[in-house]
Design a protein around this motif. Structure first.
Motif, short mmCIF file in Angstrom:
data_model
loop_
_atom_site.label_atom_id
_atom_site.label_comp_id
_atom_site.label_asym_id
_atom_site.label_seq_id
_atom_site.Cartn_x
_atom_site.Cartn_y
_atom_site.Cartn_z
N SER A 1 -3.87 4.56 -2.43
CA SER A 1 -3.54 4.97 -1.06
C SER A 1 -4.54 4.24 -0.17
O SER A 1 -5.40 3.54 -0.68
CB SER A 1 -3.67 6.50 -0.93
OG SER A 1 -5.01 6.90 -0.74
N PRO A 2 -4.44 4.38 1.15
CA PRO A 2 -5.41 3.68 2.00
C PRO A 2 -6.86 4.12 1.74
O PRO A 2 -7.79 3.45 2.18
CB PRO A 2 -4.99 4.05 3.42
CG PRO A 2 -3.55 4.40 3.30
CD PRO A 2 -3.39 5.03 1.95
N PHE A 3 -7.06 5.23 1.04
CA PHE A 3 -8.41 5.76 0.85
C PHE A 3 -8.88 5.74 -0.59
O PHE A 3 -10.08 5.75 -0.85
CB PHE A 3 -8.48 7.19 1.38
CG PHE A 3 -8.03 7.32 2.81
CD1 PHE A 3 -8.88 7.01 3.85
CD2 PHE A 3 -6.73 7.70 3.11
CE1 PHE A 3 -8.46 7.10 5.16
CE2 PHE A 3 -6.29 7.79 4.43
CZ PHE A 3 -7.16 7.50 5.45
N ILE A 4 -7.97 5.79 -1.54
CA ILE A 4 -8.33 5.93 -2.95
C ILE A 4 -7.49 4.99 -3.80
O ILE A 4 -6.30 4.83 -3.55
CB ILE A 4 -8.09 7.37 -3.47
CG1 ILE A 4 -8.83 8.39 -2.60
CG2 ILE A 4 -8.54 7.51 -4.92
CD1 ILE A 4 -8.74 9.81 -3.10
N TRP B 1 -2.56 3.32 -9.24
CA TRP B 1 -2.10 4.07 -8.05
C TRP B 1 -3.10 3.85 -6.93
O TRP B 1 -4.30 3.73 -7.19
CB TRP B 1 -2.01 5.57 -8.36
CG TRP B 1 -1.63 6.40 -7.16
CD1 TRP B 1 -0.37 6.61 -6.69
CD2 TRP B 1 -2.51 7.09 -6.27
NE1 TRP B 1 -0.41 7.39 -5.56
CE2 TRP B 1 -1.73 7.71 -5.27
CE3 TRP B 1 -3.90 7.25 -6.20
CZ2 TRP B 1 -2.25 8.46 -4.24
CZ3 TRP B 1 -4.43 8.00 -5.16
CH2 TRP B 1 -3.61 8.61 -4.20
N ILE C 1 -14.04 5.24 2.64
CA ILE C 1 -13.89 5.76 4.00
C ILE C 1 -14.67 4.78 4.87
O ILE C 1 -15.89 4.68 4.76
CB ILE C 1 -14.50 7.18 4.13
CG1 ILE C 1 -13.99 8.11 3.02
CG2 ILE C 1 -14.20 7.74 5.51
CD1 ILE C 1 -12.52 8.45 3.07
#
Lengths: 277, 309
Positions: free
Chosen positions: B54-57, B52, B69
């Protein structure tokens, strides 16, 4: 189909998008319209959704980091509902991130229903809504750096949405060739609501046979009555009421000659193009 | 490492080569058991076998989390124990610390199989109340107002629940309150010292006096309702499933927990919690200027508890 297709319900604030949203919700709903529970099919880009999809606290991120992640957020939203049509309300102008990515990607978009309203009436409605003077509202509409739901001194439930000037907002969407656009004029929606709702529904591929029923259920006096009785969850504290008057041409009684001239001067080109001048 | 400093971190010990002033420093004799160790080093730019992202994790098959970040750096969080961090030049210690108590904590507390409530906790008149809800619902704001009224801050934003002698207790967290300027003003934190949560961020951290450092017995959970013009202020006891769903409104980064395979366990933990602690829906007056009324509502809940127990 691997992901949903998003239809953007786009407009400058106070141009009638909430009314259209309720009318579209009523199109395929058997239940009576409830302004606070309209089977929320049309959602707004919010911080909770951002946190949920990305596993991170947006309140700890910088504005620029949130902005840059908007395209990915829309992709995640589309991927979460495979094969569906999603209606999403946005007040953003059509824009690109600092990395040059378009925020409303054609690949996940069916198109946009873009609503315009006479800026002279928008100014009045916006001033009441935000607790501004008319002069400040007019200045805001001419400010290229204007942002909706900016996190100035506090967190907002919506993500910040760059607006630009009223004119820029309109040209950013209407002149983008990225996706099909269905232009609706607020004034036409008032004059011939069933026709205009039918147009929007056909554009979105939604059943239009109940347009008359839907329009009846979102009559302005009904929405106002509902707001009187139960309040409206989307009303900001700065506004005495959300469903204000909704009429057209109020500006003729309210604006001073100078205010009218300023708006017409700032937005002459676009007002002419849209038949307001 | 001998040079490491040790900090209380949501019920465990965080060992770090750099000093953090927003965490409670503790003395440790000998080796730390089952703690978390922060190291600086090279972090890969991507994980293998991502399940999985996302743009951050991103999370891989083993449950490792890579958090990035862009202006702070990259954290590789593994096994609930190791944090490997490669910083971006210019990131301050305060910014790194802030990322660890928010972004990193979200991943590592789920890796450690804890129950991290999304809540701020305050002890008022000898009773600990958890104020729970998603971001923007006013947890820290109400906690700050209670602290101004003589309450002691146990933790802000994340409340890890630990069972001691069969009763739920809250582990102390970082000793700062994270507030936006309008909330800080409303809570009366105007003259106090604060620092931005991050360089260039308007949200602030106000250091609150540190409590005893021991886990504290939890007496009540208030679930903050979202601001909604159509709802009257009030308090309502919740029961059954309604007390613990939707889980994402009660558990810190519940979605990360789900991606780390914790969903069923979290549900079981919450059910157990709701059997032991009263959970209330708390609809505060929406205007920040009426924060005092919200404080009185909390007091009333706590004094009613005294009568019924």
């Amino acid at each position: 189909v691997s992901s949903a297709r998003i239809a953007w319900i786009a407009s400058y604030p106070r141009s009638g998008s909430t009314w259209l949203r309720l009318a579209l919700s009523a199109l395929d709903s058997v239940r009576p319209v409830d302004i606070n529970r309209p089977e929320l099919k049309v959602r707004v880009a919010g911080t909770l959704e951002f946190d949920e999809f990305f596993g991170i606290e947006s309140s700890e991120l910088l504005d620029s980091e949130i902005d840059d992640a908007r395209p990915a957020l829309h992709r995640a939203i589309a991927a979460s509902a495979p094969g569906k049509l999603l209606l999403r309300k946005v007040h953003d102008r059509y824009w690109r991130t600092s990395r040059g990515e378009t925020v409303f990607e054609a690949a996940i978009s069916l198109g946009a229903v873009y609503i315009v309203r006479d800026p002279r009436d928008v100014a009045i409605s916006f001033a009441t809504f935000r607790g501004l003077s008319l002069d400040d509202a007019i200045a805001f509409m001419g400010n290229a750096d204007a942002v909706m739901a900016a996190r100035g001194s506090g967190l907002k439930s919506q993500l910040q949405q760059p607006l630009g000037t009223w004119s820029e907002h309109i040209t950013s969407w209407l002149d983008s060739t990225a996706m099909p656009i269905c232009l609706l004029r607020y004034e036409d929606m008032l004059a011939a609501p069933i026709d205009q709702l039918t147009r929007a529904a056909r554009f979105l591929g939604m059943p239009a046979d109940k347009s008359a029923h839907a329009i009846e259920s979102v009559r302005f006096d009904r929405l106002q009555e509902m707001e009187n009785v139960q309040g409206f969850r989307e009303r900001p504290r700065s506004a005495p009421r959300f469903f204000a008057r909704g009429r057209m041409g109020t500006w003729k009684q309210v604006l001073t000659a100078d205010q009218r001239r300023r708006l017409e001067g700032d937005h002459e080109l676009i007002m002419t193009r849209l038949g307001y001048l | 490492l001998l040079s490491d400093r040790h900090y209380s971190f949501f019920g465990t010990v965080l060992s770090s080569p750099v000093a953090f002033d927003g965490l409670r420093e503790i003395e440790v004799d000998g080796l730390v058991q089952d703690g978390i160790v922060l190291r600086f080093g090279d972090v890969p730019s991507a994980l293998q076998n991502v399940v999985w992202s996302s743009p951050f994790i991103a999370i891989d098959q083993s449950g490792a989390a890579l958090i990035e970040i862009p202006v702070i750096g990259r954290f590789l969080v593994r096994d609930g124990r190791d944090i490997l961090f490669s910083e971006v030049a210019g990131a301050t210690v305060a910014t790194i610390q802030s990322a660890i108590v928010s972004f990193v904590a979200g991943a590592i507390l789920h890796q450690r199989s804890t129950l991290p409530l999304h809540a701020s906790c305050v002890e008022l008149e000898g009773k600990v109340v958890a104020i729970a809800g998603p971001s923007g619902h006013g947890k820290s704001t109400l906690a700050a107002a209670l602290v101004r009224q003589g309450g002691a801050l146990i933790t802000d934003d994340i409340a890890v629940v630990r069972w001691l002698h069969g009763a739920p207790h809250v582990e102390p967290g970082a000793n700062g309150l994270r507030l936006w300027p309008d909330a800080a003003d409303a809570a009366g934190c105007i003259d106090e010292n604060w620092a931005p949560v991050r360089q260039g961020h308007r949200k602030r951290v106000y250091l609150a006096p540190a409590g005893s450092g021991d886990p504290r017995r939890l007496e009540a959970i208030l679930r903050l309702a979202i601001e909604d013009d159509s709802l009257e202020p009030g308090v309502r006891r919740l029961s059954g499933l309604s007390a613990i769903v939707p889980m994402r409104n009660l558990v810190y980064r519940a979605n990360l927990g789900t991606h780390l395979g914790r969903q069923a366990a979290l549900f079981v933990d919450l059910s157990r919690l709701s059997d032991c602690v009263p959970i209330f829906e708390f609809r505060r007056p929406w205007a920040l200027s009426q924060l005092g009324i919200a404080v009185d509502m909390v007091r009333e809940v706590l004094s009613d508890l005294a009568v019924t127990t």
